[in-house]
Design a protein around this motif. Structure first.
Motif, PDB file in Angstrom:
ATOM      1  N   LEU A  99      -0.474 -11.531   0.302  1.00 40.42           N
ATOM      2  CA  LEU A  99      -1.477 -12.434  -0.245  1.00 40.42           C
ATOM      3  C   LEU A  99      -1.689 -12.175  -1.733  1.00 40.42           C
ATOM      4  O   LEU A  99      -2.094 -13.072  -2.478  1.00 40.42           O
ATOM      5  N   GLU A 100      -1.413 -10.951  -2.148  1.00 38.22           N
ATOM      6  CA  GLU A 100      -1.513 -10.540  -3.549  1.00 38.22           C
ATOM      7  C   GLU A 100      -0.252  -9.769  -3.890  1.00 38.22           C
ATOM      8  O   GLU A 100       0.059  -8.775  -3.244  1.00 38.22           O
ATOM      9  N   PHE A 101       0.494 -10.240  -4.882  1.00 28.02           N
ATOM     10  CA  PHE A 101       1.766  -9.607  -5.191  1.00 28.02           C
ATOM     11  C   PHE A 101       2.068  -9.771  -6.674  1.00 28.02           C
ATOM     12  O   PHE A 101       1.339 -10.431  -7.404  1.00 28.02           O
ATOM     13  N   SER A 114       4.754  11.939   1.237  1.00 25.83           N
ATOM     14  CA  SER A 114       6.006  12.173   0.510  1.00 25.83           C
ATOM     15  C   SER A 114       6.726  10.861   0.228  1.00 25.83           C
ATOM     16  O   SER A 114       7.329  10.681  -0.839  1.00 25.83           O
ATOM     17  N   GLU A 115       6.675   9.925   1.171  1.00 27.43           N
ATOM     18  CA  GLU A 115       7.302   8.618   0.949  1.00 27.43           C
ATOM     19  C   GLU A 115       6.584   7.854  -0.158  1.00 27.43           C
ATOM     20  O   GLU A 115       7.222   7.140  -0.940  1.00 27.43           O
ATOM     21  N   ILE A 116       5.275   7.989  -0.238  1.00 26.56           N
ATOM     22  CA  ILE A 116       4.524   7.334  -1.310  1.00 26.56           C
ATOM     23  C   ILE A 116       5.046   7.783  -2.670  1.00 26.56           C
ATOM     24  O   ILE A 116       5.262   6.960  -3.567  1.00 26.56           O
ATOM     25  N   GLN A 117       5.282   9.079  -2.818  1.00 26.25           N
ATOM     26  CA  GLN A 117       5.783   9.585  -4.094  1.00 26.25           C
ATOM     27  C   GLN A 117       7.185   9.061  -4.387  1.00 26.25           C
ATOM     28  O   GLN A 117       7.485   8.669  -5.520  1.00 26.25           O
ATOM     29  N   VAL A 137       5.485  -0.887   0.751  1.00 26.43           N
ATOM     30  CA  VAL A 137       5.726  -0.616  -0.667  1.00 26.43           C
ATOM     31  C   VAL A 137       4.569  -1.091  -1.543  1.00 26.43           C
ATOM     32  O   VAL A 137       4.615  -0.942  -2.765  1.00 26.43           O
ATOM     33  N   SER A 138       3.538  -1.659  -0.943  1.00 25.18           N
ATOM     34  CA  SER A 138       2.403  -2.136  -1.739  1.00 25.18           C
ATOM     35  C   SER A 138       1.214  -1.189  -1.676  1.00 25.18           C
ATOM     36  O   SER A 138       0.237  -1.367  -2.397  1.00 25.18           O
ATOM     37  N   PHE A 139       1.288  -0.180  -0.807  1.00 25.67           N
ATOM     38  CA  PHE A 139       0.299   0.894  -0.692  1.00 25.67           C
ATOM     39  C   PHE A 139      -1.047   0.403  -0.159  1.00 25.67           C
ATOM     40  O   PHE A 139      -1.477   0.824   0.895  1.00 25.67           O
ATOM     41  N   PHE A 140      -1.753  -0.435  -0.900  1.00 23.18           N
ATOM     42  CA  PHE A 140      -2.962  -1.044  -0.372  1.00 23.18           C
ATOM     43  C   PHE A 140      -2.554  -2.354   0.298  1.00 23.18           C
ATOM     44  O   PHE A 140      -2.085  -3.281  -0.355  1.00 23.18           O
ATOM     45  N   ASP A 141      -2.730  -2.407   1.602  1.00 22.68           N
ATOM     46  CA  ASP A 141      -2.197  -3.496   2.413  1.00 22.68           C
ATOM     47  C   ASP A 141      -2.800  -4.839   2.019  1.00 22.68           C
ATOM     48  O   ASP A 141      -4.008  -5.049   2.112  1.00 22.68           O
ATOM     49  N   ARG A 142      -1.930  -5.739   1.554  1.00 20.40           N
ATOM     50  CA  ARG A 142      -2.330  -7.117   1.258  1.00 20.40           C
ATOM     51  C   ARG A 142      -1.435  -8.100   2.014  1.00 20.40           C
ATOM     52  O   ARG A 142      -1.233  -9.225   1.579  1.00 20.40           O
ATOM     53  N   SER A 143      -0.917  -7.645   3.143  1.00 13.94           N
ATOM     54  CA  SER A 143      -0.099  -8.528   3.962  1.00 13.94           C
ATOM     55  C   SER A 143      -0.995  -9.533   4.682  1.00 13.94           C
ATOM     56  O   SER A 143      -2.220  -9.406   4.688  1.00 13.94           O
ATOM     57  N   ILE A 144      -0.379 -10.524   5.283  1.00 13.55           N
ATOM     58  CA  ILE A 144      -1.140 -11.578   5.960  1.00 13.55           C
ATOM     59  C   ILE A 144      -1.985 -11.023   7.092  1.00 13.55           C
ATOM     60  O   ILE A 144      -3.071 -11.519   7.380  1.00 13.55           O
ATOM     61  N   THR A 160      -5.379   3.107   5.948  1.00 16.13           N
ATOM     62  CA  THR A 160      -5.001   3.234   4.551  1.00 16.13           C
ATOM     63  C   THR A 160      -3.497   3.334   4.459  1.00 16.13           C
ATOM     64  O   THR A 160      -2.782   3.331   5.458  1.00 16.13           O
ATOM     65  N   PHE A 161      -2.993   3.483   3.231  1.00 13.76           N
ATOM     66  CA  PHE A 161      -1.553   3.615   3.068  1.00 13.76           C
ATOM     67  C   PHE A 161      -1.033   4.898   3.716  1.00 13.76           C
ATOM     68  O   PHE A 161       0.132   4.993   4.059  1.00 13.76           O
ATOM     69  N   PHE A 162      -1.917   5.915   3.900  1.00 11.10           N
ATOM     70  CA  PHE A 162      -1.467   7.146   4.536  1.00 11.10           C
ATOM     71  C   PHE A 162      -1.165   6.932   6.018  1.00 11.10           C
ATOM     72  O   PHE A 162      -0.451   7.721   6.630  1.00 11.10           O
ATOM     73  N   ASP A 163      -1.752   5.878   6.603  1.00 11.39           N
ATOM     74  CA  ASP A 163      -1.453   5.566   8.001  1.00 11.39           C
ATOM     75  C   ASP A 163      -0.143   4.791   8.128  1.00 11.39           C
ATOM     76  O   ASP A 163       0.446   4.718   9.192  1.00 11.39           O
TER      77      ASP A 163
END
Length: 309
Positions: free
Chosen positions: A114-116, A14-17, A296-303, A6-9
């Motif tokens: 893939l989604e942006f 704190s960086e998310i905020q 910076v996208s939190f939910f990973d949508r990278s390739i 997840t984005f926590f990994d």
């Protein structure tokens, strides 16, 4: 959690905020600056018979409704042009979600999703230089707002966001190819101390070929410094029927799906416009100094995403 990431990994809570706060500042700054310049905001289109054909191989992103194939939006280029067919509309913008199922053999996960989302805008009767001047002011405004309103967040992220006072340089791809070779974009990004506009790319049929100059194109990219790569693409648009057909045939395109668009051009309904699309996540990556765009996208949508969620 095994293979589930997840984005926590990827980044700390704190960086998310901090990144979320900066994202709010960026979105507000983009929209406020553009509205104050007299642009009207439109809402995004998510599916259509046609969308941006792109200039490289991607997997098809399509659905079918009642037996009719529809494409998921890769960009709103054609809809922006058609919106400005109204005589009352001069300048428009949209926060547009885009789906581009890039092939891993063509693009990298560092700067591609893939989604942006794009901050997409279009200006009637404008040149590419009008658009570049607007972008210059817009980007500097966003950076100023982040430095002022997100100073603590930048500090927490260990990022000192540069300040640019001079106009962003404008260079021709021909000159840069001759100077640096085929990897000129990466070299410019890694060696420049400021964002740089690069002009004259041969790509999609809707980017205008400069009248009277075959093989020269009135388009551009903006390249971030510090190795962050492409920030955005923009161009003057083809709007004359014969020239659109010429460009499509030159690229060996199937014109059948574009029948309604071509009929609109034949009837003189498509106005002369120019515009650009700024990648939101790419801007956030540069502003926050993150190594990879998925941070910076939190939910990973990278390739390379495994689509855990």
């Amino acid at each position: 959690m095994g293979s589930v990431q997840t984005f926590f990994d990827i980044i700390s809570a704190s960086e998310i905020q901090d990144i979320a706060k900066i994202r709010n500042i960026v979105l507000s700054a983009l929209q406020d600056y553009t509205r104050e310049a007299g642009f009207y905001q439109i809402l995004p289109i998510l599916m259509s018979p046609i969308t941006d054909p792109l200039n490289h191989a991607v997997y098809p992103a399509e659905i079918e409704y009642e037996g009719r194939p529809l494409k998921l939006t890769a960009s709103m280029i054609f809809h922006k042009q058609l919106m400005l067919a109204s005589k009352q509309m001069e300048n428009i913008f949209v926060l547009a979600p885009n789906i581009r199922l890039e092939k891993a053999t063509v693009k990298s996960s560092q700067n591609h999703l893939l989604e942006f989302s794009q901050f997409d805008f279009e200006m009637k009767n404008a040149s590419m230089y009008d658009v570049m001047a607007f972008i210059d002011g817009l980007v500097k405004h966003v950076f100023t707002e982040v430095r002022e309103k997100g100073a603590e967040n930048l500090k927490n992220l260990g990022r000192e966001l540069p300040e640019y006072s001079e106009p962003f340089p404008i260079c021709s791809t021909d000159e840069m190819w001759e100077k640096h070779g085929k990897d000129f974009e990466n070299i410019i990004s890694k060696t420049s101390s400021t964002p740089v506009f690069l002009t004259n790319f041969k790509r999609e049929f809707y980017d205008r070929e400069t009248p009277g100059s075959r093989g020269v194109y009135s388009n551009f990219d903006l390249i971030y410094p510090e190795g962050y790569g492409e920030a955005l693409s923009g161009a003057e648009r083809e709007f004359e029927y014969e020239q659109i057909v010429y460009r499509m045939k030159e690229l060996d395109m199937d014109m059948a799906p574009y029948e309604n668009y071509l009929n609109a051009a034949k009837d003189g309904l498509i106005p002369q416009t120019a515009g650009a699309g700024i990648g939101i996540e790419r801007m956030l990556r540069f502003i926050t100094g993150r190594d990879e765009i998925r941070e910076v996208s939190f939910f990973d949508r990278s390739i390379s995403s495994d689509f855990a969620f």
